[in-house]
Design an enzyme around this catalytic site. Structure first.
Site, mmCIF file in Angstrom:
data_model
loop_
_atom_site.group_PDB
_atom_site.id
_atom_site.type_symbol
_atom_site.label_atom_id
_atom_site.label_comp_id
_atom_site.label_asym_id
_atom_site.label_seq_id
_atom_site.Cartn_x
_atom_site.Cartn_y
_atom_site.Cartn_z
ATOM 1 N N GLU A 195 49.321 27.046 38.004
ATOM 2 C CA GLU A 195 48.843 28.426 37.960
ATOM 3 C C GLU A 195 47.699 28.567 38.940
ATOM 4 O OE1 GLU A 195 49.895 29.816 33.386
ATOM 5 O OE2 GLU A 195 47.801 29.703 34.020
ATOM 6 N N GLU A 236 36.880 35.898 30.687
ATOM 7 C CA GLU A 236 36.836 34.551 31.234
ATOM 8 C C GLU A 236 35.490 33.943 30.843
ATOM 9 O OE1 GLU A 236 39.340 33.207 32.326
ATOM 10 O OE2 GLU A 236 40.523 34.500 33.639
#
Lengths: 262, 393
Positions: A30, A41
């Site tokens: 990824e 995040e």
């Protein structure tokens, strides 16, 4: 299945790190296309995003990055919807077209709910990309059905609530969520908080088909960046953690109870 | 008008809910709680009671005689600066605080820019006995010290946010992260008409009391509707509150004053609607809306307005041609701040000073005879800035 922010801390080193992941046995990689306003995040990935953006990363540069990679592993692009929506002349379609051109095989968009994903689903179908969705501990009922109707490639099982980041222990939510997904015939990759081979083993043992590891790998890059280690030394550490995780995942698969025969 | 905010929180193509999957379920639940409580008589009664007895509603509408004579127009102010706490923010924090309590939440978190919303959240936390954490950019902690002291005095924890530009947008990010981790027992009390659904329509609903009251009051005082309503727009909660009372009155023009900072061409402002060259909206902090251009540095003299985006309903009102948005520079706002203080004996906050400056321009251009301005906050918090600017020491 490792995750790295493309271009962290700079274009050239980052190419080597991604290639180290492939050498370490990654089955899918990824690649994060950094967005200046990521939601949810944790600090590790936020710092990676900052380093990458400061190094001049843009969507166009990201595509050059992917084109320059010399790896034989499927690549999935993880990014926020704004970048996909803003790119090129035709919202969404231009981005997917360009991604397909450089060899991206799938996309994950953390802030795009399944209900809003029709445009992206169409574009992915047109250009042959997988569209991967995230399933959280809170995803159930109709929402889960809606997501599973639209997912392709694999489903990203978020193991815990909160933001991304490496943790000491694994979450109890993982098994519950995997159990809820059992009836769906799509590979399940578990992420959020996984940092060691042992974590990987227990997640696979619990029924996952793969593990996604981001922050633990990015921490290696961050440390190397701070102490000015050579790219080769950092790449070696990344490769070694990738190997450990892969071995853990295989080990977990062997530990899995065999279905009883009657 | 098709800007009502349908079930998915769409305002004519703006708005929506673009959040990570783990936040979908809690926001869906919040939307359901809001939809059912807002129609419940018990909730309404409790909220109205607190707005009256705790908040001091209704706030008056005031005819500004000196300004009216000076600019040859009838100028009225909706006195939201007289609401408890000194700004319109309490309308929203009381509403959401009660909602959180009814949904069984045990903790409130909030972001704040100027500290007005943080203060209003701290007030409600103390009132309803809910612990409060407020995220505030360090830049704002420094320039709005007095509000930090107020929040702490009422028992709130103030968490300084250092990342990025250390302003309002970063405070929102920090609060969202806390929410993503803790939503099971925590309500994120969003302070403006921004973010993912249901926040924009929920905040609009709780601020609509401004427009409802103002409409009645000006009809009584002036005998007619105003020709124009003017309010400042950062995220846009006070403006959407005022506008909601008049949006169906087609003859009433609606104006939003955006912070043009050092000028719309300076590259330093926070005025996405009046300056953005982007034709397409962007996806920003959970909503589809207008955002300042990438090359522009987010800046305003007013800490409550320096937000790089704007509430989605304002973007919709602009695109439908129902409201106009104009930039007011730091200098113009400061001049209006001084002018109102001297002319009427009212010290406005720097935020509504933008609205006052725009109203003066409109009057000078002779575009409207009767202008209603939302005076959404008082200026005590801006004394430090004023003291330096106007040499008051």
């Amino acid at each position: 299945m490792p995750y790295l922010a493309a271009g962290d801390p700079d274009f050239e080193s980052s190419l080597e790190y991604v290639e180290a992941l492939a050498a370490g046995g990654a089955d899918v990689i990824e690649l994060g296309l950094p967005f200046s306003e990521p939601i949810a995040e944790g600090p590790t990935i936020q710092q990676a995003v900052v380093r990458s953006l400061e190094g001049g990363m843009t969507p166009e540069r990201f595509f050059e990055f992917v084109a320059a990679l010399d790896v034989d592993v499927p690549l999935v692009c993880m990014t926020y919807y704004n970048l996909i929506y803003q790119y090129g002349d035709e919202p969404v379609r231009s981005f997917v077209e360009r991604a397909a051109e450089v060899g991206i095989e799938g996309v994950v968009v953390p802030d795009l709910p399944a209900e809003e994903a029709d445009l992206l689903r169409e574009a992915c179908d047109e250009f042959g990309l997988d569209l991967i969705f995230i399933v959280a501990p809170t995803t159930a009922g109709d929402r889960l059905d809606r997501i599973m109707e639209r997912v392709s490639g694999y489903v990203y099982v978020q193991a815990r609530l909160g933001v991304t980041g490496a943790r000491e222990s694994l979450s109890d939510h993982t098994e519950e969520t995997l159990a809820r997904l059992e009836e769906y015939d799509v590979p399940k990759a578990v992420g959020f908080g996984i940092s060691t081979g042992e974590h990987a083993a227990s997640v696979v043992e619990a029924g996952a088909d793969g593990v996604i590891v981001g922050s633990a790998l990015i921490e290696i890059i961050a440390e190397g960046h701070e102490t000015d280690d050579s790219t080769a030394a950092v790449a070696e550490r990344i490769e070694s953690l990738a190997r450990e995780l892969k071995a853990g995942a295989i080990e977990g698969g062997q530990r899995r109870p065999r279905p009883e025969r009657t | 008008m098709s800007t009502d905010g349908d079930d998915e929180g769409e305002f004519d193509g703006f708005g929506g809910r673009y959040v990570p999957e783990p936040l979908e379920a809690p926001l869906e639940e919040l939307a359901e709680t809001f939809d059912s409580e807002i129609d419940s008589e018990a909730f309404r009664e409790e909220l109205d009671g607190l707005l009256e007895h705790f908040g001091g509603r209704p706030t008056p509408v005031f005819y500004a005689e000196t300004l009216s004579e000076r600019y040859d127009a009838d100028v009225y102010f909706k006195h939201e600066d007289l609401l408890h706490g000194g700004a319109h923010k309490l309308n929203n924090t009381l509403g959401q605080g009660l909602l959180a309590k009814r949904a069984g939440k045990e903790r409130l978190i909030a972001e704040t820019g100027a500290g007005q919303h943080g203060t209003a959240t701290a007030m409600v936390g103390a009132l309803l006995d809910l612990p409060v954490t407020v995220y505030m950019g360090t830049k704002d902690v420094d320039r709005q010290e007095m509000n930090v002291f107020r929040m702490r005095l009422m028992g709130a924890e103030v968490e300084p946010v250092t990342r990025g530009n250390a302003g309002l947008a970063e405070a929102v990010d920090a609060a969202l992260e806390d929410y993503a981790e803790n939503f099971e027992d925590t309500h994120y009390l969003v302070g403006s008409a921004v973010g993912p659904d249901p926040f924009p329509r929920m905040v609009r609903e709780f601020q609509s009391v401004i427009g409802r009251e103002a409409r009645e009051q000006i009809l009584e005082l002036h005998g007619d509707l105003p020709d124009a309503c003017v309010a400042c727009v950062g995220g846009g909660s006070n403006a959407i509150g005022l506008f909601s009372g008049f949006v169906d009155d087609e003859d009433v023009a609606l104006y939003g004053a955006e912070p043009a900072g050092k000028g719309l061409d300076s590259g330093e402002h926070s005025a996405p609607l009046s300056a953005s060259k982007q034709e397409n909206p962007q996806i920003f902090q959970g909503m589809k809306t207008k955002v300042i251009d990438e090359e522009t540095t987010n800046h305003s003299v007013s800490a409550g307005l320096d937000y790089p985006a704007v509430g989605p309903e304002h973007a919709a009102l602009q695109s439908l041609g129902r409201a106009e948005y104009h930039g007011i520079t730091d200098e113009e706002a400061l001049a209006a701040f001084r002018e109102l203080s001297e002319a009427e004996g009212i010290i406005p906050a720097l935020e509504p000073s933008h609205a006052i400056a725009l109203a003066i321009k409109l009057a000078e251009e002779d575009r409207h005879d009767t202008i209603l301005i939302n005076l959404c906050g008082r200026g005590d918090k801006d004394m430090q800035t004023a003291a330096e600017k106007f040499d008051l020491r």
